[in-house]
Design an enzyme around this catalytic site. Structure first.
Site, PDB file in Angstrom:
ATOM      1  N   LYS A  81       0.852  -1.202   0.000  1.00 48.62           N
ATOM      2  CA  LYS A  81       0.000   0.000   0.000  1.00 48.62           C
ATOM      3  C   LYS A  81       0.884   1.247   0.000  1.00 48.62           C
ATOM      4  CE  LYS A  81      -3.868   2.052   2.611  1.00 48.62           C
ATOM      5  NZ  LYS A  81      -4.732   1.916   3.791  1.00 48.62           N
ATOM      6  N   SER A 156      -9.555   2.030   2.962  1.00 53.61           N
ATOM      7  CA  SER A 156      -8.706   2.787   2.095  1.00 53.61           C
ATOM      8  C   SER A 156      -7.679   1.945   1.326  1.00 53.61           C
ATOM      9  CB  SER A 156      -7.961   3.857   2.900  1.00 53.61           C
ATOM     10  OG  SER A 156      -7.184   3.258   3.900  1.00 53.61           O
ATOM     11  N   SER A 180      -9.866  -0.438   7.162  1.00 57.28           N
ATOM     12  CA  SER A 180      -9.354  -0.267   5.806  1.00 57.28           C
ATOM     13  C   SER A 180      -8.687  -1.473   5.177  1.00 57.28           C
ATOM     14  CB  SER A 180      -8.357   0.889   5.789  1.00 57.28           C
ATOM     15  OG  SER A 180      -9.042   2.098   6.008  1.00 57.28           O
TER      16      SER A 180
END
Lengths: 483, 488, 102
Positions: A81, A156, A180
């Protein structure tokens, strides 16, 4: 999924034996990324995916040749990420304010991956600074759900979830502050794990809400996720919030029986308003657990409905402080202004997107003079009540809790524009972040062809038990998890 | 404005002063990262992801900073709390990389101390309360005049550990404020926690001052005065601000709570141009640092192991070495000098002579060269030996001074120098008589006048022999021989 | 506690966010809506409940006072917007006397 076996266990074994080369594996992954149209105009999974970097990192696997024991993640490509600091690819956090910023140091979890023989594979798209539940709030465009490209992958950590769901990589790292990792895992039909707060180092994870953030793991299977979680877990002297608790063998939990263990079914997570099809999937999963000898017990976590208000005070407050460093002075975007103050304001207003600005505003407000006690302090007190709910249920003989991960399956891109409505999609996940307890989502079926996730929540540092349940459920469901 | 102006005003008006002192702790590395704290490095070379506030970096607390802060707090008579909490103080400034300073807010390391700054006429102590001592980190440095149109930032200092010592508003004059600062500095020096140098920036003072009519119990509105860089600067700034406030109040006005800056060159205070009211620091507990837990047993051990406090040392010197107040003050002014003196006194067994020599020759040398006692070439045991040589009559006092000069230059021990330079005292009568003969021959007029009864010429004659003997002759024996020769 | 446009301007200044008038106006609305949901908290009885003060029962770990420092893989010049003679440059402060003025 790709034709080459791509479980962590197989890749590790094959790479060690020499049946497959790390370079071949990453080339296959790169091909797969092309094949599924992972690029900007397609699924938009990666903010950065540099073939040269990936191949260089794959070459590093050669150093492990001589080892007698195969390194735990040898030859395994792991998507990262974009809020984790890496040395080669930029770390943008999905924001314009860090466009092109290449970190001069790497996150502890990245170092641990590499030391375990893994190959960091690109940087994945995300909601800006991890603030979002759909990966629609990225400065680099939305990511599409590989299972249904008109839908969001969740957020996210949507890019990392998509990378695994699209079969590009078997595992990916994401981060959790309010769900997330688990929520995108549920939306994309894969496994997503949030460890106990303090289990995994945050050194190098760009902070959103420091008392909630944790690095999380996505896996195509429970075993993939468990193996990866083992590698990244453990105390780090560079992160004062990590715990000095030994890391148990999570992948070993696959062999453990859940007979006689107790699963709690908290009533607050099965409200009357819950989509009946999701309820049915959850109950079916619970039935599988019962068949394996677990006892199912109704329990209550009475302060659950306060979780969203608490979260949306505490997280923005901490974020408003954590994001003050993005001021154009030492790194990242700098927009000239009339003077220093002008530079700050122009840089930050140009560099931050709407949702980030909204949260900084709320966070600053709730910390400001006159409001601190009524908002921030109050929220932190109520947070303790939420944590106490979990503690008392676990103290009462429950080994693990089982709930739906999200109230709905993946929604359409652009469908939710009201910020508060978006916040509500975290309703089942946020409590675990607030209490600091470990939680994970795994696929338990589909509704209208869209994945549905079921969530286990365990006591602090109870990952091994949590994984034991996850393995058992995965085994019991088999292909039903994806139908 | 003169001192007497201030004095006049102080008949009707009372000055109330509180001081906030920031002290850099003498650690090798920074408070929250392992960067060096060493002064003088090229700009932005003692930096790392943590003190640069790179995205993703986190603080890790320096154990030595905790020890030194605890030691300081205990030395100031504070209660050190088993649990204290770090907090974020949020504001924007380019030398504050994170956009917040890690400090402590409502649960500081220590509270409730006190420092004696002097005595009243009746002998009762004048005490100043210490409200709190807390830990925090320093900011970087901003340089405004190096590049046109720009401010240059150096983050080497960002993250250096500090303690903030906040006093009660107990001081009632500039002099008391100065006394408090001097006592504080000395205590911290003795505790070896900091270099406490205002010139170097390891000690900084912010003053809070208000005025009220004598007899009034309510505190007046205070202003904050900053930017002083010496203790005397603090004293002058306080007086200027006090006078300014009284002028306003006497004219019927009211004091705006604001920050004033001391302009040492102009000798005046003026308002800072910053915007008040925007200082909402939004303190909240630092989520990256769990509460600091100190075991009571550890705190007690720290208290037990405290280096000797200056007041204790002064008392001990007066008693153990029978030294008067003045000598005690000079010798204990700085702990290293006190250590030096003590080593000499113990080794020589002669505290009085040791005091004379240390206050005299040693300090004179240090003043002349600008050196410091820590690197002084003459080691205590060598000076002690020199004192023994004098006491045992092996060298004369005059010769000793010459030997001392050689010791400073070479670091060699005194006996060796005495031998080498032929400064060993001559007690041999034959030799002494021989020199006397020479002098009498060379100075017949003086000799005759001495014989005739001008006793005061003894000094001249003896002095001439001393010169001839290069200081080696024993002046007392000489005087005796001279008396015998001329039958007096 | 309703948020006004003045509150928004004040908070934006604290956070150094340069907001256009439209954005500021929109935020009044947004913040009020969001914070409105938070009112549920004021009804909760929290007498005697600690405010969470950092998770970590063992207290704050401390490290030895020694190096080496965390190395930087590339120098400041590589990522800082404006560096000269080793210093990081920013526009000159209009009032440069004390901190907390920018």
């Amino acid at each position: 999924m790709s034709s080459v076996s791509s479980t962590v266990a197989d890749l590790r074994g094959n790479t060690h034996r020499g049946t497959v080369g790390a370079l071949d594996t990453v080339d296959s992954a790169l091909d797969r990324a092309k094949a599924v149209d992972a690029g900007r105009d397609g699924l938009n999974i990666f903010v950065a995916l540099d073939q040269g970097h990936v191949r260089t990192d794959a070459d590093a696997c050669d150093a492990f040749r001589s080892h007698a024991e195969p390194a735990p993640l040898l030859g395994v490509p792991v998507a990262i990420k974009d809020n984790l600091a890496t040395l080669r690819d930029p770390t943008t956090c999905g924001s314009r304010i860090l466009a092109g910023y290449v970190s001069p140091y790497e996150a502890t979890v990245i170092r641990r991956l590499r030391e375990a023989g893994a190959v960091p594979f690109g940087k994945t798209n995300m909601d800006e600074f991890a603030m979002g539940s759909s990966t629609e709030h990225s400065a680099y465009g939305p990511t599409r759900n590989p299972v249904a490209p008109d839908r969001v992958p969740g957020g996210s950590s949507g890019g990392s979830a998509a990378a695994v769901a699209a079969g590009i990589v078997p595992v990916a790292l994401g981060s959790e502050t309010g769900g997330s990792v688990r929520q995108p895992a549920a939306f994309c039909g894969i496994v997503g794990v949030k460890p106990t707060y303090g289990r995994v180092s945050r050194f190098g994870l760009v902070a959103f809400a420091s008392s909630l953030d944790q690095v999380g793991v996505f896996g195509a299977s429970v075993d993939d996720a468990a193996r990866t979680m083992e590698v990244i877990s453990g105390r780090d002297p560079l992160d004062s919030t990590t715990a000095d608790v030994p890391v148990a063998a999570y992948s070993g939990a696959g062999g453990r029986s859940i007979r006689g263990l107790v699963v709690g079914r908290p009533t607050e997570y099965f409200p009357d308003s819950l989509d009946p099809r999701i309820r049915a999937r959850c109950d079916a999963a619970l039935e599988k657990l019962r068949e394996q000898g677990a006892e199912i017990r109704d329990v209550s976590l009475p302060h659950t409905e306060l979780a969203i208000p608490v979260y949306y005070i505490v997280a923005p407050a901490e974020a408003s402080s954590n994001l003050a460093r993005f001021d154009g002075v030492r790194y990242g975007l700098r927009v000239q202004g009339q003077d220093l103050r002008g530079m700050y304001e122009a840089t930050r207003s140009r560099g931050f997107g709407d949702e980030v600005i909204r949260r900084i505003m709320i966070g600053t407000y709730v910390l400001s003079a006159g409001y601190y006690d009524a908002y921030y302090r109050k929220a932190q007190q109520v947070r303790n009540l939420i944590a106490a709910d979990f503690a008392s249920v676990f103290a009462g003989g429950v080994d693990v809790l089982f709930t739906p991960t999200t109230p709905t399956p993946a929604f359409a891109i652009g469908a939710i524009s009201d910020p508060y409505e978006m916040y509500l999609s975290d309703i089942f996940t946020v409590t675990a972040n607030l209490a600091g307890v470990p939680a994970m989502s795994q696929p338990i079926g589909r509704v209208d062809g869209l994945p549905v996730g079921g969530q286990f929540i365990a006591p602090h540092f109870g990952e091994a038990t949590m994984f034991a349940f996850a393995y058992a459920l995965e085994r019991a469901l088999g292909q039903e998890a994806h139908t | 404005m003169s001192a007497s102006d201030v004095e006049t005003l102080m008949r009707d008006w009372e000055m109330v002063v509180g001081l906030e002192v920031h002290v850099q702790l003498k650690t090798r590395t920074k408070a929250f990262c392992s960067c060096s704290t060493e002064y003088g490095a090229a700009p932005n070379t003692n930096v790392c992801p943590v003190c640069l506030a790179l995205p993703g970096a986190l603080p890790a607390l320096n154990a030595r900073a905790v020890e030194l802060a605890t030691r300081a707090a205990l030395a100031l008579g504070c209660e050190v709390h088993p649990q204290s909490v770090f907090a974020r103080k949020n504001y924007f400034y380019p030398d504050l990389p994170k956009g917040y300073q890690i400090s402590q807010f409502d649960q500081p390391l220590a509270t409730g101390g006190q420092v004696e700054i002097g005595r009243n006429a009746d002998g009762s102590p004048i005490n100043v309360g210490v409200t709190r001592v807390h830990m925090e980190e320093d900011a970087g440095k901003s340089v405004h005049d190096r590049f046109p149109g720009a401010t240059a930032i150096d983050l080497n200092r960002a993250g250096v550990p500090l303690i903030e010592i906040v006093s009660e508003p107990d001081m009632r004059s500039a002099r008391e404020a100065g006394a408090y600062l001097r006592v504080l500095k000395q205590i911290l020096e003795y505790m070896a926690v900091s270099d406490v140098s205002m010139e170097e920036g390891s000690l900084r003072v912010d003053a809070n001052v208000s005025a009220r009519r004598r007899g009034e119990t309510k505190l007046g509105t205070k202003t904050e005065v900053k930017n002083m860089n010496s203790f005397s600067g603090v004293e002058r700034a306080l007086e200027m601000e006090f006078v300014r406030q009284v002028d306003v109040l006497e004219a019927g006005g009211h004091i705006d709570q604001q920050t004033m800056l001391w302009d040492g060159a102009a000798g005046q205070v003026r308002p800072s141009r910053s915007k008040e009211g925007s200082h909402d620091y939004r303190y909240f507990p630092e989520p990256d640092l769990p509460p600091l837990l100190l075991e009571k047993a550890w705190i007690e051990r720290m208290r037990h192991d405290l280096p000797e406090l200056p007041a204790t040392r002064r008392g001990r010197f007066a008693e153990e070495y029978s030294l008067g107040d003045y000598d005690v003050d000079v010798l204990t002014a700085d702990p290293q000098l006190a250590d030096y003196y003590e080593s000499v006194a113990r080794a020589s067994g002669d505290p009085k002579s040791s005091a004379n020599w240390v206050m005299g020759e040693v300090l004179a040398q240090l003043r002349a060269t600008g050196g410091d006692i820590g690197t002084f070439r003459v080691r205590p045991h060598d000076l002690a030996e020199l004192l023994r040589l004098v006491r045992d009559g092996v060298v004369s006092h005059t010769a000793a001074k010459q030997i001392f000069a050689r010791m400073v230059a070479s670091g060699d021990p005194p006996a060796q120098i005495a031998e080498r330079e032929g400064l060993v005292k001559v007690n041999d009568d034959a030799q002494l008589q021989g020199w006397l003969d020479d002098v009498i021959t060379e100075m017949p007029t003086e000799a005759e006048r001495f014989r005739a009864g001008e006793r005061k010429l003894q000094g001249v004659l003896v002095g001439a022999v001393m010169k001839k003997s290069k200081g080696r002759a024993d002046p007392r024996r000489l005087a005796q021989l001279l008396a015998e020769r001329f039958g007096t | 506690m309703a948020v006004t446009i003045d509150d928004v301007r004040h908070v934006a200044a604290l956070a150094r966010l340069g907001l256009t008038d439209e954005r500021a106006a929109a935020l009044v609305q947004e913040m009020n809506t969001i914070l409105g949901h938070m009112d549920a908290l004021s009804a909760v009885d929290t007498a005697g409940v600690d405010a969470v003060a950092g998770v970590g029962a063992g207290g704050l770990p401390v490290r030895a006072d020694s190096g080496p420092p965390i190395p930087l893989a590339r120098s400041l010049d590589a990522f800082a917007p404006s560096v000269r003679d080793g210093f990081i440059l920013v526009p000159r402060l209009s009032t440069h006397d004390t901190a907390e003025e920018s």
